[in-house]
Design an enzyme around this catalytic site. Structure first.
Site, PDB file in Angstrom:
ATOM      1  N   TYR A 101       0.260  -1.175   0.136  1.00 15.85           N
ATOM      2  CA  TYR A 101       0.046   0.368   0.358  1.00 15.85           C
ATOM      3  C   TYR A 101       0.409   0.884  -0.204  1.00 15.85           C
ATOM      4  O   TYR A 101       1.546   1.118   0.845  1.00 15.85           O
ATOM      5  CB  TYR A 101      -1.058   0.078   0.962  1.00 15.85           C
ATOM      6  CG  TYR A 101      -1.536   1.197   1.507  1.00 15.85           C
ATOM      7  CD1 TYR A 101      -2.967   1.081   0.874  1.00 15.85           C
ATOM      8  CD2 TYR A 101      -0.878   2.573   1.824  1.00 15.85           C
ATOM      9  CE1 TYR A 101      -4.050   2.784   0.452  1.00 15.85           C
ATOM     10  CE2 TYR A 101      -1.897   3.534   1.691  1.00 15.85           C
ATOM     11  CZ  TYR A 101      -3.283   3.627   1.291  1.00 15.85           C
ATOM     12  OH  TYR A 101      -4.025   4.588   1.700  1.00 15.85           O
ATOM     13  N   GLU A 189      -3.311   7.706  -3.871  1.00 21.54           N
ATOM     14  CA  GLU A 189      -3.641   5.972  -3.545  1.00 21.54           C
ATOM     15  C   GLU A 189      -2.872   5.241  -4.240  1.00 21.54           C
ATOM     16  O   GLU A 189      -3.396   4.936  -5.459  1.00 21.54           O
ATOM     17  CB  GLU A 189      -4.051   5.762  -2.870  1.00 21.54           C
ATOM     18  CG  GLU A 189      -4.814   4.506  -2.041  1.00 21.54           C
ATOM     19  CD  GLU A 189      -5.998   4.461  -1.074  1.00 21.54           C
ATOM     20  OE1 GLU A 189      -6.368   4.791   0.163  1.00 21.54           O
ATOM     21  OE2 GLU A 189      -7.006   4.104  -1.604  1.00 21.54           O
TER      22      GLU A 189
END
Lengths: 378, 287, 378, 287
Positions: A101, A189
């Site tokens: 992530y 993101e």
């Protein structure tokens, strides 16, 4: 304003972040053609502006073009959390060794950007942060210094990324920060950022949320808004500079001030009603704006009563009253109206409305109770 | 006593020649606020508000000439960051920014810079400050307030008015009303203002108005439990707001499961703060 | 590194600062052609990297192309402060109503850029600052915030520029700051910035000094260096990373460390000699570098003695000794040499030099006196 | 006592695996300095200086693991600014940058940021610090120094050695030797170091070595006149330097009639500072 995965990944790719080959399809046949181009095997991903599409079955791996067409047809027929799927992204399939992530967002408390990373990618980072906070690394960025190389190394070291990937990771993080900063994003993101079978880093999924306040600086990004993904009334409201969010209830609300608008929804609920919308007409609302707001509220067929709650500061009550009268001229309606006007020029406003057949109230509680009653009687 | 502004506050209005700037500067003068200077680039030498306020080209010249010690900003969003930088560079210790819609990345730089300069900021996207019968610095309607001992701090403008109105109706006056604004990155926050009210001898009770988004209310709850001796009554707007949607204010959004009204209410109640279900209950809870 | 007026103005123009039409000529005939292009009337300006060319007669206004040719011939035959004029700039003539000074430089004490301006332009700003400090306005710039519009307004208000010129002045100041920052300049100056007969602002003269330490980031700017304007030995020294400044004396100096090199020049002068150069071989000097340094020192025919003053820190004395021996092998010379080696590996260094016929010294005063004596005896 | 560094100083060397970094770290260890960590990105986990010093990928991890409280920087000029930012971000209170050739615009940002962080900087383009028999942090040759009571502060590296050597030869030891570096924008300046020597009980006399360029010496003279009780002897290099030419150091240049050696000497003499004509006179003037 949220961007779709395919839009976010385009912005990433423009700044050098490696992504998979892929294209957007609106029909199953288009999806098939794209799969053929990609060599058959492909991933079909619903493009909707809500999370959780994976769990909902909105992402499927097709082994060939035939299956790509089938899956695309299935997904394009879906509703995910109430939103119909209108587009799918058809991407190359990748062999995934590791899911990372990597995100950049605004830290409200620290008042600066923060880079967030974890080796536990592929799931929602909030969940990882809740269950295994030690797996989530945060690095705050000074908004004047911007993201420095050593900060990326702090992140890479923090999540335990092997040295061999640091260079590629550093380039991706720098490009992600650039994307975040250039677009005035509140979130940029990559989840997951994968290490594939060839040991390369790739952005498999992407998400960008833009700062609505900064859109005036980015007309090109503002054009990326997917109007299919929001209620037509919200689009209409934006034209007039109104803040409007459609809800599922029966009592339309027109309020000045965001906090008071939320409080109005809450008090309707407190007295047993259901709010049909959030609507802030803003400071210094002109009568044109008020008229537009009323039209938008009444365009919702669930609305059984309308509550006006205006506390004059910048907004002047007489202006609001004129707007209400103007709107009622244009949009004749049988829906009962409850009006509460307090503050700047309140006397003039009340006087103007005296002739129209409206239910008036002075306290907020009184106004809410009257609106709930009116909606029930309707 | 009071906090932040009083009858000696000397206000410079940035953007005084704009429509809203002129309107509110005039209202402030009528309230008795010392509006000593206006600032609009290129209009230096003119006079605003029917000849009552001299206009300067720069904050520096306005401050040098008038001793202004508070800047009030009404300029459009795209110029707001520079207006704040300019006020801080001119040495103004208190800056109040009414402007709505300032990009958050601008605000991150502004806060960073103002902290370096030691300048206090209120806002942006706020209604400003009101110390009843002393100074109105912003757009809070003066006539609804009365001098008294209740301090108010709020993220929302019109909710602030709502509470002032309800208090005044119940015979409770206010020490100072502080609208800190609804943006995610802003100047003074709940904790800063609560600490000032705790120190202020005139204030004996405090009302705090929060809303969904972020966790400033949770932090304030912790601060109240650890540092406050004066009673606090709170209200949190947005119980019925859906997640993922920005409710007007840039900062009012429930994201990734955080910023929920229910969490804030819980945190405040754990800090023994009485939480009202709607604004008009507040006077009763304070009494 | 200093840029010529014509180079500085090119960099200004690239960023939108209005300049006059003009071209550089190396011959009088070229100057004539340019004047014809410009319509006859022209200003002929010597391009040399020293100040005071105006007083020296290096700037002349020609009323037609014929006169432009004559003046160019005169100026191209001049020496200004020892530097031969090799180029002239032939510029349009302008009617001058007002002369403003506008410059940006590094404020060492404040550790930030500073904008300096005055309505008393056209003369050296240091002189104005000394004689009428109230006429000079300074505005410090935060290196992270960079120059803001309001700071330019502070400057415009400070010098009393009429409102009508603020917009043009603001654009020029912003472009000047951009030039200063983009080029890593230590000085970017427009003097004079004129208001002409048509009430327009124009950069009539320009000066940029670049930070030598930052040239590695600007290969394009490094190429603008005018090698004609410096001693050949200085050009040669730069190739080897040596800091060398040619002087007019008789004693060549090779020293490590800039401060010590200056102190060595000073002590030579103190004991009645004259230094032929400043030369810092730098920290960690290799024998190749030392050999190159010696060749450069000896290329100056005025040199009657050489003083080596090496205090070893990063530099190791044995390395230096090897360099000296190597250089002497390559460049046989009858010039007497005085050597003082102290510090890291000093014993090894002395041992290596023991065989060569060199005058040795331990104290700096002793070394300087011996060098002065050797030069006199020569 | 001494200033800035002593036997408890824990040094992290940035760029320890480079040629100069290794050489000088080894010399520092041999001198007895506590070199507790090295930092070279991508070499975390290795050991430097014949296995004596652990190498880390980041300053943060080096500081967390070793408690380093002083960063010593030997990285190339183009990486120097980031090395200083990184050390400051890792919370290191004292940063010594040996690197020469750092662009001055980089240094303006570095100083601004380090001041915000409260980190002290020595350099760049300096020889570092030496507290004889306690800590050598940089490249000053240790063997020429002896412990004693003379504090030295200098813009030039080799001139520092020259003075230390002359003092030691004359039997005068040193408290701490501080090379502040020859760049126009740098960390601690004369005034900062003079104030520290004034406070340091071990130091009873001070040597200050200046050079042409800027007006730090003039400001130091004023500071000495106003605040120093301990005797100061000075030397200014560059009496014979021509104007407009950079004499090696980026900061050593006479420009626009300012930065002249003669002005500096005059200012110092007015502050009753004895000024030597060449370095070897200093011990005599101190006695």
């Amino acid at each position: 304003m949220k961007l779709h995965e395919y839009q976010s990944k385009q912005l990433f790719a423009q700044r050098g972040i490696p992504i998979l080959k892929g294209k957007v399809a609106s029909t199953a046949a288009e999806a098939r053609d794209i799969a053929v181009e990609l060599g058959g095997r492909a991933v079909i991903k619903a493009q909707v502006l809500v999370g959780g599409r994976g769990k909902a079955g909105g992402v499927k791996v097709a082994k060939d073009a035939q299956q790509a067409e089938e899956y695309a047809a299935q997904i394009l027929a879906m509703n995910i959390k109430g939103l119909p799927v209108r587009k799918v992204l058809v991407d190359q399939a990748a062999e995934i060794k590791t899911e990372i992530y990597l995100g950049i967002t605004n830290d409200r408390a620290a008042k600066c950007p923060v880079v967030i990373a974890s080796m536990a990618g592929g799931v929602e980072i909030e969940q990882v942060a809740k269950e295994s906070p030690e797996k989530v690394i945060r690095e705050h960025v000074n908004p004047f210094l911007r993201l420095r190389d050593y900060q990326v190394r702090n992140v890479a070291a923090g999540i335990g990324l092997p040295h061999e990937h640091w260079k590629a990771f550093g380039e991706i993080a720098a490009a992600l920060y650039q994307t975040y900063w250039d677009t005035d994003a509140t979130l940029a993101e990559i989840n997951p950022l994968v290490i594939n079978g060839a040991n390369q880093l790739l952005a498999l999924d992407g998400k960008i949320v833009l700062d609505d306040n900064a859109l005036f600086e980015h007309p090109d990004l503002a054009e990326m808004r997917d109007l299919d993904e929001e209620a037509a009334a919200e689009t209409e409201a934006r034209k007039y500079g109104l803040s409007y969010v459609k809800l599922d209830g029966e009592i339309g609300c027109m309020v000045n001030g965001a906090g008071l608008a939320m409080a109005t929804m809450d008090i309707i609920s407190h007295f047993g009603g259901t709010p049909a919308n959030f609507l802030d007409v803003g400071g210094g609302a002109s009568s044109e704006k008020v008229a537009a707001a009323l039209r938008i509220i009444l365009s919702d067929k669930n609305v059984k009563a309308v509550l006006f709650n205006i506390f004059g500061g910048i907004t002047r009550c007489d202006e609001v009253a004129r707007g209400i009268l103007k709107a009622l001229d244009e949009v004749p309606t049988g829906v009962p109206m409850v009006v509460r006007l307090v503050g700047t020029n309140e006397a003039e406003g009340r006087k103007l409305l005296a002739e129209a057949k409206m239910i008036t109230a002075t306290s907020l509680a009184d106004a809410a109770q009257k609106a709930v009653a009116a909606a029930k009687n309707k | 006593m009071s906090i932040l502004v009083n009858k000696d506050t000397r206000v410079m209005v940035q953007g005084i020649t704009g429509r809203e700037g002129t309107f509110h500067a005039t209202q402030m003068l009528a309230y008795g606020t010392k509006v000593v200077a206006g600032m609009t680039p290129g209009k230096g030498g003119e006079w605003a508000c029917e000849g009552k306020v001299p206009v300067f080209d720069t904050c520096k010249s306005a401050v040098d000439s008038t001793g202004a010690n508070c800047a009030l900003i009404y300029v459009p969003a795209r110029f707001a960051a520079d207006a704040m930088f300019e006020a801080a560079d001119a040495g103004v210790p208190l800056i109040v920014c009414i402007t709505e819609g300032v990009p958050v990345q601008d605000m991150m730089r502004v806060r960073n810079y103002l902290d370096q300069k030691g300048a206090k900021l209120i806002g942006p996207n706020c209604p400003g400050l009101l110390t009843p019968d002393e100074a109105k610095v912003g757009i809070i309607p003066g006539y609804i307030a009365r001098p008294g001992s209740v301090g108010i701090v709020a993220r929302s403008g019109t909710l602030t008015y709502e509470v002032i109105y309800a208090l005044t109706q119940s015979g409770m006056g206010q020490s100072t009303c502080v609208g800190i604004g609804g943006d995610p990155v802003k100047g003074l926050n709940f904790i800063d203002v609560l600490a000032m009210f705790e120190e202020d001898p005139q204030t004996d009770r405090i009302v705090m108005i929060g809303e969904i988004g972020g966790n400033d209310e949770e932090k304030a709850a912790e601060f109240i439990a650890d540092h406050l001796t004066k009673p606090v009554v709170a209200f949190i707007a947005g119980q019925t707001a859906p997640p993922g949607k920005r409710m007007g204010h840039a900062g009012a959004i429930v994201e990734g499961g955080s910023g929920l009204a229910s969490d804030k209410v819980k945190a405040l109640e754990q800090a023994r703060v009485k939480v009202a279900q709607y604004p008009e209950q507040i006077p009763g809870l304070l009494a």
